[in-house]
Design a protein around this motif. Structure first.
Motif, PDB file in Angstrom:
ATOM      1  N   LEU A 312     -11.444  20.613 -18.593  1.00  0.00           N
ATOM      2  CA  LEU A 312     -12.868  20.889 -18.775  1.00  0.00           C
ATOM      3  C   LEU A 312     -13.237  22.208 -18.106  1.00  0.00           C
ATOM      4  O   LEU A 312     -12.890  22.435 -16.947  1.00  0.00           O
ATOM      5  CB  LEU A 312     -13.710  19.755 -18.196  1.00  0.00           C
ATOM      6  N   ALA A 313     -13.917  23.069 -18.859  1.00  0.00           N
ATOM      7  CA  ALA A 313     -14.444  24.324 -18.309  1.00  0.00           C
ATOM      8  C   ALA A 313     -15.970  24.232 -18.302  1.00  0.00           C
ATOM      9  O   ALA A 313     -16.588  24.084 -19.364  1.00  0.00           O
ATOM     10  CB  ALA A 313     -13.988  25.513 -19.140  1.00  0.00           C
ATOM     11  N   ASN A 314     -16.564  24.322 -17.113  1.00  0.00           N
ATOM     12  CA  ASN A 314     -18.024  24.282 -16.989  1.00  0.00           C
ATOM     13  C   ASN A 314     -18.541  25.668 -16.632  1.00  0.00           C
ATOM     14  O   ASN A 314     -17.786  26.532 -16.156  1.00  0.00           O
ATOM     15  CB  ASN A 314     -18.433  23.272 -15.917  1.00  0.00           C
ATOM     16  N   SER A 315     -19.820  25.877 -16.845  1.00  0.00           N
ATOM     17  CA  SER A 315     -20.430  27.146 -16.480  1.00  0.00           C
ATOM     18  C   SER A 315     -20.330  27.376 -14.982  1.00  0.00           C
ATOM     19  O   SER A 315     -20.446  26.440 -14.181  1.00  0.00           O
ATOM     20  CB  SER A 315     -21.899  27.152 -16.909  1.00  0.00           C
ATOM     21  N   GLY A 316     -20.128  28.637 -14.579  1.00  0.00           N
ATOM     22  CA  GLY A 316     -20.060  28.964 -13.168  1.00  0.00           C
ATOM     23  C   GLY A 316     -21.361  28.731 -12.442  1.00  0.00           C
ATOM     24  O   GLY A 316     -21.390  28.662 -11.201  1.00  0.00           O
ATOM     25  N   THR A 322     -12.316  21.484 -14.258  1.00  0.00           N
ATOM     26  CA  THR A 322     -11.219  20.656 -13.752  1.00  0.00           C
ATOM     27  C   THR A 322     -10.198  20.369 -14.835  1.00  0.00           C
ATOM     28  O   THR A 322     -10.479  20.512 -16.032  1.00  0.00           O
ATOM     29  CB  THR A 322     -11.770  19.326 -13.193  1.00  0.00           C
ATOM     30  N   ALA A 323      -9.000  19.975 -14.416  1.00  0.00           N
ATOM     31  CA  ALA A 323      -7.936  19.519 -15.313  1.00  0.00           C
ATOM     32  C   ALA A 323      -7.256  18.329 -14.647  1.00  0.00           C
ATOM     33  O   ALA A 323      -6.886  18.401 -13.468  1.00  0.00           O
ATOM     34  CB  ALA A 323      -6.931  20.630 -15.576  1.00  0.00           C
ATOM     35  N   HIS A 338     -14.435  24.093  -7.173  1.00  0.00           N
ATOM     36  CA  HIS A 338     -15.598  23.551  -6.471  1.00  0.00           C
ATOM     37  C   HIS A 338     -16.651  24.636  -6.273  1.00  0.00           C
ATOM     38  O   HIS A 338     -16.354  25.827  -6.219  1.00  0.00           O
ATOM     39  CB  HIS A 338     -15.182  22.996  -5.109  1.00  0.00           C
ATOM     40  N   GLY A 339     -17.886  24.215  -6.126  1.00  0.00           N
ATOM     41  CA  GLY A 339     -18.961  25.145  -5.785  1.00  0.00           C
ATOM     42  C   GLY A 339     -19.678  25.704  -7.001  1.00  0.00           C
ATOM     43  O   GLY A 339     -19.125  25.793  -8.094  1.00  0.00           O
ATOM     44  N   SER A 340     -20.939  26.085  -6.801  1.00  0.00           N
ATOM     45  CA  SER A 340     -21.764  26.633  -7.876  1.00  0.00           C
ATOM     46  C   SER A 340     -21.887  28.145  -7.742  1.00  0.00           C
ATOM     47  O   SER A 340     -21.516  28.731  -6.728  1.00  0.00           O
ATOM     48  CB  SER A 340     -23.154  25.990  -7.848  1.00  0.00           C
ATOM     49  N   ASN A 341     -22.400  28.772  -8.824  1.00  0.00           N
ATOM     50  CA  ASN A 341     -22.606  30.223  -8.874  1.00  0.00           C
ATOM     51  C   ASN A 341     -21.325  30.983  -8.562  1.00  0.00           C
ATOM     52  O   ASN A 341     -21.302  31.883  -7.722  1.00  0.00           O
ATOM     53  CB  ASN A 341     -23.728  30.646  -7.921  1.00  0.00           C
TER      54      ASN A 341
END
Length: 379
Positions: A312-316, A322-323, A338-341
């Motif tokens: 899974l690729a999520n927006s930064g 994760t994989a 882990h972590g946002s932005n």
């Protein structure tokens, strides 16, 4: 004389090499040479009955692939015909972009972008692609090179988040594909569809074919999203998923590896994932979701219930890419950002071959037991 998808359709669609070869054989112009594939037996057809038998055989193949629960046609697009299998792990890269952010979308007109915003997105995507290339070079430099292997970094598939690329900027993905010899799946920003009468959310496959006699070609195939989320429905986004594509790579021990992809909320469609469990070997998810914990739990469940690696690729903006693979304990988590932005590129190898069958695998790692009712892939 042009029987590929670009010659037959006005939009990226899964025209299989079998259909292209079938038409090319029937309509072959004197002096025109093309690469034979599984449709080559049509050249020996002499009667309508023989032609009908050949078509019925192909229909039986497609019927076995059809997703009965999700009512979705499924098509297999190989990246190489008659290419010998390479027995090695699959090389995957997750590219976590930071733009566009949720606040960048115009709720009243989600397809509209100002020139300044579009320019900013273009610069960001260019820099992220440059970062991905540099990261792959660094990753490749730490690996022992096999005999005959090129010094250039190479990866089999690159996954971008949902809504990460404007359709006008797809040429950056094409360049990245050429540099890394990679297939790419990326979420495109909202676009208007005449078929749906409104904006839709789609992803795009860049499927790369390298043939020694015919050079490199890239086929574009759209992957739609059937289930818009609440905010998308408020924007007027229409659900549209006419088909699902399985990208077949010549990687594996006894059979090729098939990749399937879904866009964000569609990954929670249990009918779809139930259909794909017996048809795909790796499940890719392009996401833009702020509920990272829920999607972490979803991937943790899907990798076991589908009995295959899930990436899974999520927006930064929100993070959480994760994989995970169906292995016990700490071996289960292959990658997690882990972590946002954050802008991030994660590169790793995973082997889907041990999960294709219920037979004991000859691997040093212990596998999770197969889920109830699983009897192995259909191919």
């Amino acid at each position: 004389m042009l029987n590929s998808v670009s010659g037959l359709m006005d939009e990226p669609a899964p025209i299989s090499p079998w259909l292209s070869g079938f038409l090319s054989t029937l309509l072959q112009w004197p002096g025109i040479e093309f690469k034979a594939n599984d449709a080559a037996p049509v050249a020996a057809v002499r009667t309508p009955g023989e032609l009908l038998a050949l078509l019925e055989k192909r229909i039986a193949v497609q019927r076995a692939l059809y997703g009965e629960r999700s009512k979705t046609p499924i098509y297999v697009l190989p990246t190489g015909d008659n290419v010998p299998l390479v027995d090695r792990p699959l090389r995957v890269a997750i590219v976590q972009t930071l733009l566009p952010k949720m606040e960048d979308f115009d709720i009243k007109d989600p397809t509209h972008w100002t020139p300044a915003m579009l320019s900013q997105h273009r610069r960001h995507l260019a820099e992220v692609c440059r970062l991905a290339h540099a990261k792959l070079r660094a990753w490749a430099s730490a690996r022992p090179r096999q005999e005959g292997e090129s010094e250039a970094p190479a990866v089999d598939v690159i996954l971008f988040p949902e809504l990460a690329v404007h359709p006008e900027h797809v040429f950056f993905l094409r360049r990245l594909s050429d540099k890394l010899q990679a297939n790419i799946f990326a979420g495109l920003t909202f676009m208007h569809s005449d078929k749906c009468g409104g904006p839709i959310n789609q992803g795009l496959w860049l499927i790369r074919t390298d043939a020694p006699d015919h050079g490199r070609s890239i086929q574009y195939v759209w992957q739609g999203k059937l289930h818009p989320m609440k905010l998308e429905r408020q924007m007027g986004i229409k659900g549209y998923r006419p088909h699902v594509t399985l990208v077949e790579l010549p990687i594996g021990t006894t059979s090729p590896t098939r990749l399937a992809a879904a866009i964000c909320y569609d990954a929670t469609d249990l009918d779809l994932v139930a259909d794909l469990r017996d048809r795909s070997d790796v499940f890719l998810v392009a996401a833009l979701n702020q509920d990272v914990q829920t999607f972490d739990n979803m991937v943790a469940a899907l990798h076991f219930h589908m009995y295959q690696p899930v990436v899974l690729a999520n927006s930064g903006e929100f993070g959480g890419s994760t994989a995970q693979v169906p292995l016990p304990k700490h071996d289960r988590l292959v990658a997690h950002i882990h972590g946002s932005n954050q802008v991030a590129v994660s590169v790793f190898e995973l082997d889907p071959a041990p999960f294709k069958s219920t037979k004991p695998a000859r691997v040093p790692k212990q596998l999770k037991a197969a889920p109830a009712g699983y009897k192995g892939r259909l191919f």
